[in-house]
Design an enzyme around this catalytic site. Structure first.
Site, PDB file in Angstrom:
ATOM      1  N   CYS A  83       0.828  -1.218   0.000  1.00 51.01           N
ATOM      2  CA  CYS A  83       0.000   0.000   0.000  1.00 51.01           C
ATOM      3  C   CYS A  83       0.859   1.265   0.000  1.00 51.01           C
ATOM      4  CB  CYS A  83      -0.943   0.007   1.198  1.00 51.01           C
ATOM      5  SG  CYS A  83      -1.987  -1.446   1.257  1.00 51.01           S
ATOM      6  N   HIS A  97      -3.663   6.958   2.737  1.00 50.15           N
ATOM      7  CA  HIS A  97      -4.056   5.642   2.239  1.00 50.15           C
ATOM      8  C   HIS A  97      -5.427   5.282   2.808  1.00 50.15           C
ATOM      9  CE1 HIS A  97      -4.285   1.536   1.253  1.00 50.15           C
ATOM     10  NE2 HIS A  97      -3.929   1.068   2.438  1.00 50.15           N
ATOM     11  N   ASN A 111     -10.424  -0.206  -0.352  1.00 54.47           N
ATOM     12  CA  ASN A 111      -8.980  -0.034  -0.158  1.00 54.47           C
ATOM     13  C   ASN A 111      -8.297  -0.546  -1.426  1.00 54.47           C
ATOM     14  OD1 ASN A 111      -6.282  -0.600   0.446  1.00 54.47           O
ATOM     15  ND2 ASN A 111      -6.700  -1.173   2.563  1.00 54.47           N
TER      16      ASN A 111
HETATM   17  O1  UT7 Z   1      -4.219  -1.507   3.534  1.00 57.41           O
HETATM   18  C1  UT7 Z   1      -3.608  -2.617   4.067  1.00 57.41           C
HETATM   19  C2  UT7 Z   1      -3.629  -2.615   5.519  1.00 57.41           C
HETATM   20  N1  UT7 Z   1      -4.776  -3.325   6.037  1.00 57.41           N
HETATM   21  C3  UT7 Z   1      -5.659  -2.706   6.835  1.00 57.41           C
HETATM   22  O2  UT7 Z   1      -5.620  -1.539   7.063  1.00 57.41           O
HETATM   23  C4  UT7 Z   1      -6.668  -3.569   7.528  1.00 57.41           C
HETATM   24  C5  UT7 Z   1      -6.700  -3.287   9.002  1.00 57.41           C
HETATM   25  N2  UT7 Z   1      -7.692  -4.096   9.671  1.00 57.41           N
HETATM   26  C6  UT7 Z   1      -9.021  -3.906   9.546  1.00 57.41           C
HETATM   27  O3  UT7 Z   1      -9.449  -3.042   8.805  1.00 57.41           O
HETATM   28  C7  UT7 Z   1      -9.951  -4.756  10.379  1.00 57.41           C
HETATM   29  O4  UT7 Z   1      -9.175  -5.568  11.224  1.00 57.41           O
HETATM   30  C8  UT7 Z   1     -10.907  -5.655   9.546  1.00 57.41           C
HETATM   31  C9  UT7 Z   1     -11.935  -4.786   8.861  1.00 57.41           C
HETATM   32  C10 UT7 Z   1     -10.142  -6.458   8.516  1.00 57.41           C
HETATM   33  C11 UT7 Z   1     -11.631  -6.634  10.438  1.00 57.41           C
HETATM   34  O5  UT7 Z   1     -12.310  -5.918  11.438  1.00 57.41           O
HETATM   35  P1  UT7 Z   1     -12.136  -6.333  12.965  1.00 57.41           P
HETATM   36  O6  UT7 Z   1     -13.002  -5.431  13.731  1.00 57.41           O
HETATM   37  O7  UT7 Z   1     -10.677  -6.342  13.280  1.00 57.41           O
HETATM   38  O8  UT7 Z   1     -12.733  -7.781  12.977  1.00 57.41           O
HETATM   39  P2  UT7 Z   1     -12.039  -9.149  13.431  1.00 57.41           P
HETATM   40  O9  UT7 Z   1     -11.126  -9.662  12.372  1.00 57.41           O
HETATM   41  O10 UT7 Z   1     -11.514  -8.976  14.810  1.00 57.41           O
HETATM   42  O11 UT7 Z   1     -13.287 -10.120  13.492  1.00 57.41           O
HETATM   43  C12 UT7 Z   1     -14.379  -9.883  14.401  1.00 57.41           C
HETATM   44  C13 UT7 Z   1     -15.473 -10.899  14.118  1.00 57.41           C
HETATM   45  C14 UT7 Z   1     -14.978 -12.326  14.041  1.00 57.41           C
HETATM   46  O12 UT7 Z   1     -15.964 -13.172  14.569  1.00 57.41           O
HETATM   47  P3  UT7 Z   1     -15.857 -13.717  16.084  1.00 57.41           P
HETATM   48  O13 UT7 Z   1     -14.560 -14.487  16.125  1.00 57.41           O
HETATM   49  O14 UT7 Z   1     -15.838 -12.491  16.955  1.00 57.41           O
HETATM   50  O15 UT7 Z   1     -17.076 -14.560  16.246  1.00 57.41           O
HETATM   51  C15 UT7 Z   1     -14.855 -12.580  12.563  1.00 57.41           C
HETATM   52  O16 UT7 Z   1     -14.987 -13.955  12.226  1.00 57.41           O
HETATM   53  O17 UT7 Z   1     -16.085 -10.630  12.843  1.00 57.41           O
HETATM   54  C16 UT7 Z   1     -16.016 -11.787  12.008  1.00 57.41           C
HETATM   55  N3  UT7 Z   1     -15.813 -11.371  10.639  1.00 57.41           N
HETATM   56  C17 UT7 Z   1     -16.823 -11.002   9.840  1.00 57.41           C
HETATM   57  N4  UT7 Z   1     -18.155 -10.950  10.019  1.00 57.41           N
HETATM   58  C18 UT7 Z   1     -18.904 -10.513   9.002  1.00 57.41           C
HETATM   59  C19 UT7 Z   1     -14.646 -11.219   9.969  1.00 57.41           C
HETATM   60  N5  UT7 Z   1     -14.875 -10.763   8.736  1.00 57.41           N
HETATM   61  C20 UT7 Z   1     -16.216 -10.636   8.614  1.00 57.41           C
HETATM   62  C21 UT7 Z   1     -17.066 -10.204   7.585  1.00 57.41           C
HETATM   63  N6  UT7 Z   1     -18.388 -10.160   7.809  1.00 57.41           N
HETATM   64  N7  UT7 Z   1     -16.571  -9.821   6.375  1.00 57.41           N
END
Ligand code: UT7
Length: 350
Positions: free
Chosen positions: A131, A277, A307
């Protein structure tokens, strides 16, 4: 004794300006409602956690070189230049169609309609910084022009990250965020010393590469291998520890902005636009709150484009130039972070 600095002083250029910008976006729109049909997710979850409502996605037949060439062409047009005016082309991307040659060489081939281009005189290389690819490219190009060796450099940030996503529940951790597109800028030497960079930074922490990666094969000599035991994605698809990247980004983004302001001896209030970004709207909000920056000075387009990795900064900057919000003489800070992990900034008087 001869003044050995003299020839270097004479060769270097006084300033560098961003002479033109351009963009290319694929027509196909993938909305959150479309994703709801492909995987276990919801529009509400995606908007709340990321700010993304829809993203553009390339067709199977599209090429990274093709979308990069389209963005570069529009940037050259806005600068009033021909492809043959370029001394150098840098393409920041992690989604090239070919491992070899560089996407930059393929882009120059696509612009070869200009007879002068056939000489192939411009240097061309790709820059792999995920990125950060475009902002790293801006920093490299600025220094190469200031040093006097180059006069006109094209910098492209371009990605087709949809190729590395699995659009089902197993891939939902990344598939919901990323989109495709290409943006470009033309940097030119100028006699005006007020134009160019006030400060820049390029950093990495290679110990954290496993937080975000796309494995092509599985080498034996990588500590712990490249795949976790619970990994369900095949090789060639993106893996991301979203929570770890998020935590890293929230802290690093603000610290990097502060460090860049300090290096230049200016305050956040002096900077007209923070072109960041488009990673996740919550990460941008945290930086805005820390510095008390109003939304119009840290604009977002992640709701419409997702993104787009290396393309996100030039796509947003092109929008700001086209709409007249980026004005000559003002301070603009470009900021990015991503896989590597890498993070970078570039503060300009445009
Ligand atoms: O540009 C490159 C750099 N990358 C980034 O900037 C990404 C940075 N990270 C993020 O933006 C966030 O971490 C995400 C948007 C990717 C994920 O959000 P989060 O709040 O960190 O969610 P998480 O991965 O901690 O997951 C929370 C819950 C999980 O379920 P449980 O274990 O709590 O039951 C996941 O399985 O949400 C679930 N989950 C989803 N649910 C619905 C993960 N992805 C999804 C989804 N839809 N797409």
């Amino acid at each position: 004794m001869a003044d050995i600095a003299e020839p270097i002083r004479r060769a270097s250029h006084a300033g560098v300006r961003i002479a033109g910008t351009g963009a290319y976006l694929p027509e196909k729109v993938l909305t959150n409602a479309d994703l709801e049909r492909l995987m276990d997710t919801s529009d509400e979850w995606i908007v709340q956690r990321t700010g993304v409502r829809e993203r553009r996605i390339c067709e199977d037949g599209d090429s990274l070189a093709g979308i990069s060439a389209a963005a570069l062409k529009s940037a050259l047009k806005s600068a009033g230049l021909k492809p043959s005016d370029l001394d150098l082309l840098i393409v920041g991307s992690v989604s090239s169609d070919m491992t070899c040659p560089s996407a930059a060489c393929q882009v120059l081939d696509m612009l070869a309609g200009d007879p002068e281009m056939d000489r192939g005189s411009a240097g061309a290389f790709d820059l792999t910084a995920a990125c950060c690819g475009f902002v790293y490219g801006l920093n490299v190009a600025h220094e190469m022009i200031r040093g006097g060796a180059y006069k006109t450099v094209g910098v492209v940030g371009s990605e087709i990250l949809s190729r590395f996503q699995q659009y089902d529940t197993a891939g939902r951790g990344t598939a919901i965020i990323f989109g495709d597109g290409a943006g470009a800028a033309i940097l030119r030497a100028t006699d005006d010393p007020s134009k160019g960079q006030l400060a820049q930074a390029m950093y990495s922490d290679g110990t954290r590469w496993k937080d975000l990666f796309i494995p092509n094969h599985e080498p034996r000599d990588f500590p712990g291998g490249t795949r976790a035991t619970e990994d369900v994605l095949p090789l060639g698809y993106m893996r991301m520890n979203g929570r770890a990247v998020f935590r890293f980004a929230v802290g690093t983004f603000g610290d990097l902005i502060q460090e860049t302001l300090d290096k230049a001896g200016v305050t956040a209030q002096d900077v007209s636009l923070f072109v960041c970004h488009q990673s996740n709207v919550r990460i941008l909000d945290a930086a805005r709150d820390r510095f008390g920056i109003p939304p119009e000075r840290m604009p977002v387009n992640i709701d419409r484009l997702g993104n787009t990795s290396a393309a996100s900064v030039p796509l947003l900057y092109n929008e700001l130039v086209q709409s007249g919000r980026a004005r000559e003489g003002e301070l603009v800070m470009f900021v990015a972070f991503g896989a590597g992990l890498t993070w970078t900034s570039s503060l300009w008087r445009i």
